[in-house]
Design a protein around this motif. Structure first.
Motif, PDB file in Angstrom:
ATOM      1  N   VAL A   1      13.567 -23.199  17.362  1.00  0.00           N
ATOM      2  CA  VAL A   1      12.683 -24.296  17.796  1.00  0.00           C
ATOM      3  C   VAL A   1      12.434 -25.274  16.649  1.00  0.00           C
ATOM      4  O   VAL A   1      12.490 -26.489  16.821  1.00  0.00           O
ATOM      5  N   ILE A   2      12.203 -24.736  15.460  1.00  0.00           N
ATOM      6  CA  ILE A   2      11.945 -25.590  14.292  1.00  0.00           C
ATOM      7  C   ILE A   2      13.177 -26.443  13.981  1.00  0.00           C
ATOM      8  O   ILE A   2      13.073 -27.646  13.756  1.00  0.00           O
ATOM      9  N   VAL A   3      14.346 -25.826  14.036  1.00  0.00           N
ATOM     10  CA  VAL A   3      15.581 -26.560  13.764  1.00  0.00           C
ATOM     11  C   VAL A   3      15.763 -27.687  14.777  1.00  0.00           C
ATOM     12  O   VAL A   3      16.128 -28.812  14.431  1.00  0.00           O
ATOM     13  N   CYS A   4      15.470 -27.396  16.050  1.00  0.00           N
ATOM     14  CA  CYS A   4      15.569 -28.418  17.096  1.00  0.00           C
ATOM     15  C   CYS A   4      14.609 -29.571  16.839  1.00  0.00           C
ATOM     16  O   CYS A   4      14.967 -30.736  16.976  1.00  0.00           O
ATOM     17  N   LEU A   5      13.395 -29.241  16.463  1.00  0.00           N
ATOM     18  CA  LEU A   5      12.389 -30.269  16.196  1.00  0.00           C
ATOM     19  C   LEU A   5      12.814 -31.168  15.045  1.00  0.00           C
ATOM     20  O   LEU A   5      12.742 -32.389  15.142  1.00  0.00           O
ATOM     21  N   ILE A   6      13.277 -30.548  13.984  1.00  0.00           N
ATOM     22  CA  ILE A   6      13.714 -31.322  12.819  1.00  0.00           C
ATOM     23  C   ILE A   6      14.910 -32.192  13.187  1.00  0.00           C
ATOM     24  O   ILE A   6      14.970 -33.366  12.848  1.00  0.00           O
ATOM     25  N   GLY A   7      15.823 -31.598  13.959  1.00  0.00           N
ATOM     26  CA  GLY A   7      17.005 -32.347  14.389  1.00  0.00           C
ATOM     27  C   GLY A   7      16.636 -33.579  15.189  1.00  0.00           C
ATOM     28  O   GLY A   7      17.179 -34.655  14.963  1.00  0.00           O
ATOM     29  N   SER A   8      15.686 -33.423  16.106  1.00  0.00           N
ATOM     30  CA  SER A   8      15.325 -34.570  16.936  1.00  0.00           C
ATOM     31  C   SER A   8      14.544 -35.600  16.119  1.00  0.00           C
ATOM     32  O   SER A   8      14.657 -36.793  16.352  1.00  0.00           O
ATOM     33  N   MET A   9      13.779 -35.135  15.147  1.00  0.00           N
ATOM     34  CA  MET A   9      13.066 -36.064  14.275  1.00  0.00           C
ATOM     35  C   MET A   9      14.037 -36.916  13.479  1.00  0.00           C
ATOM     36  O   MET A   9      13.874 -38.115  13.349  1.00  0.00           O
TER      37      MET A   9
ATOM     38  N   ASP B   1      15.842 -39.414  15.750  1.00  0.00           N
ATOM     39  CA  ASP B   1      14.886 -40.469  16.092  1.00  0.00           C
ATOM     40  C   ASP B   1      14.788 -41.497  14.982  1.00  0.00           C
ATOM     41  O   ASP B   1      14.837 -42.693  15.204  1.00  0.00           O
ATOM     42  N   ARG B   2      14.638 -40.966  13.796  1.00  0.00           N
ATOM     43  CA  ARG B   2      14.478 -41.803  12.618  1.00  0.00           C
ATOM     44  C   ARG B   2      15.734 -42.646  12.399  1.00  0.00           C
ATOM     45  O   ARG B   2      15.654 -43.821  12.074  1.00  0.00           O
ATOM     46  N   ARG B   3      16.868 -42.010  12.633  1.00  0.00           N
ATOM     47  CA  ARG B   3      18.138 -42.707  12.450  1.00  0.00           C
ATOM     48  C   ARG B   3      18.255 -43.859  13.452  1.00  0.00           C
ATOM     49  O   ARG B   3      18.702 -44.952  13.132  1.00  0.00           O
ATOM     50  N   LYS B   4      17.828 -43.564  14.681  1.00  0.00           N
ATOM     51  CA  LYS B   4      17.876 -44.573  15.733  1.00  0.00           C
ATOM     52  C   LYS B   4      16.974 -45.759  15.386  1.00  0.00           C
ATOM     53  O   LYS B   4      17.359 -46.907  15.528  1.00  0.00           O
ATOM     54  N   GLU B   5      15.774 -45.428  14.910  1.00  0.00           N
ATOM     55  CA  GLU B   5      14.830 -46.483  14.553  1.00  0.00           C
ATOM     56  C   GLU B   5      15.343 -47.298  13.369  1.00  0.00           C
ATOM     57  O   GLU B   5      15.223 -48.504  13.346  1.00  0.00           O
ATOM     58  N   ARG B   6      15.907 -46.577  12.420  1.00  0.00           N
ATOM     59  CA  ARG B   6      16.420 -47.246  11.238  1.00  0.00           C
ATOM     60  C   ARG B   6      17.528 -48.236  11.615  1.00  0.00           C
ATOM     61  O   ARG B   6      17.631 -49.320  11.077  1.00  0.00           O
ATOM     62  N   LYS B   7      18.333 -47.821  12.591  1.00  0.00           N
ATOM     63  CA  LYS B   7      19.423 -48.668  13.064  1.00  0.00           C
ATOM     64  C   LYS B   7      18.866 -49.912  13.757  1.00  0.00           C
ATOM     65  O   LYS B   7      19.352 -51.017  13.576  1.00  0.00           O
ATOM     66  N   GLN B   8      17.822 -49.690  14.555  1.00  0.00           N
ATOM     67  CA  GLN B   8      17.211 -50.804  15.265  1.00  0.00           C
ATOM     68  C   GLN B   8      16.458 -51.719  14.308  1.00  0.00           C
ATOM     69  O   GLN B   8      16.486 -52.935  14.452  1.00  0.00           O
ATOM     70  N   TRP B   9      15.789 -51.099  13.355  1.00  0.00           N
ATOM     71  CA  TRP B   9      15.032 -51.855  12.350  1.00  0.00           C
ATOM     72  C   TRP B   9      15.979 -52.713  11.528  1.00  0.00           C
ATOM     73  O   TRP B   9      15.691 -53.870  11.238  1.00  0.00           O
ATOM     74  N   ASN B  10      17.139 -52.162  11.212  1.00  0.00           N
ATOM     75  CA  ASN B  10      18.222 -52.915  10.568  1.00  0.00           C
ATOM     76  C   ASN B  10      17.744 -53.699   9.348  1.00  0.00           C
ATOM     77  O   ASN B  10      18.061 -54.873   9.191  1.00  0.00           O
ATOM     78  N   LYS B  11      16.928 -53.061   8.515  1.00  0.00           N
ATOM     79  CA  LYS B  11      16.386 -53.665   7.294  1.00  0.00           C
ATOM     80  C   LYS B  11      15.596 -54.936   7.566  1.00  0.00           C
ATOM     81  O   LYS B  11      15.608 -55.883   6.786  1.00  0.00           O
TER      82      LYS B  11
END
Ligand SMILES: [Zn+2]
Length: 76
Positions: A8-16, A19-29
């Motif tokens: 469960v912990i691994v899944c949570l970290i993975g989704s975090m 998520d962060r990667r997706k946001e970072r991509k959208q944020w695009n600096k």
């Protein structure tokens, strides 16, 4: 039982991370990935998520701390 907790912990970290990667991509600096205009801070919600929009009314919402440089310190 222990392996289940670890799983469960691994899944949570993975989704975090994804998520962060997706946001970072959208944020695009700080630049809208759709039209290349700068994101403008539009709204801050109660949980601290930032809504940005660009000149052409694209939206993105950022919940992770990836927009540090631009975020206005509204809620001290
Ligand atoms: Zn845009």
């Amino acid at each position: 039982m222990q392996w289940l907790i670890i799983f469960v912990i691994v899944c949570l970290i993975g989704s975090m991370i994804s998520d962060r990667r997706k946001e970072r991509k959208q944020w695009n600096k700080g630049i809208c990935p759709y039209c290349g205009k700068e994101w403008i801070l539009y709204d801050v919600d109660s949980s601290g998520g930032r809504m940005y929009r660009c000149e052409n009314w694209h939206y993105c919402s950022i919940t992770h701390n990836i927009d540090k440089k631009k975020s206005v310190k509204k809620n001290m």
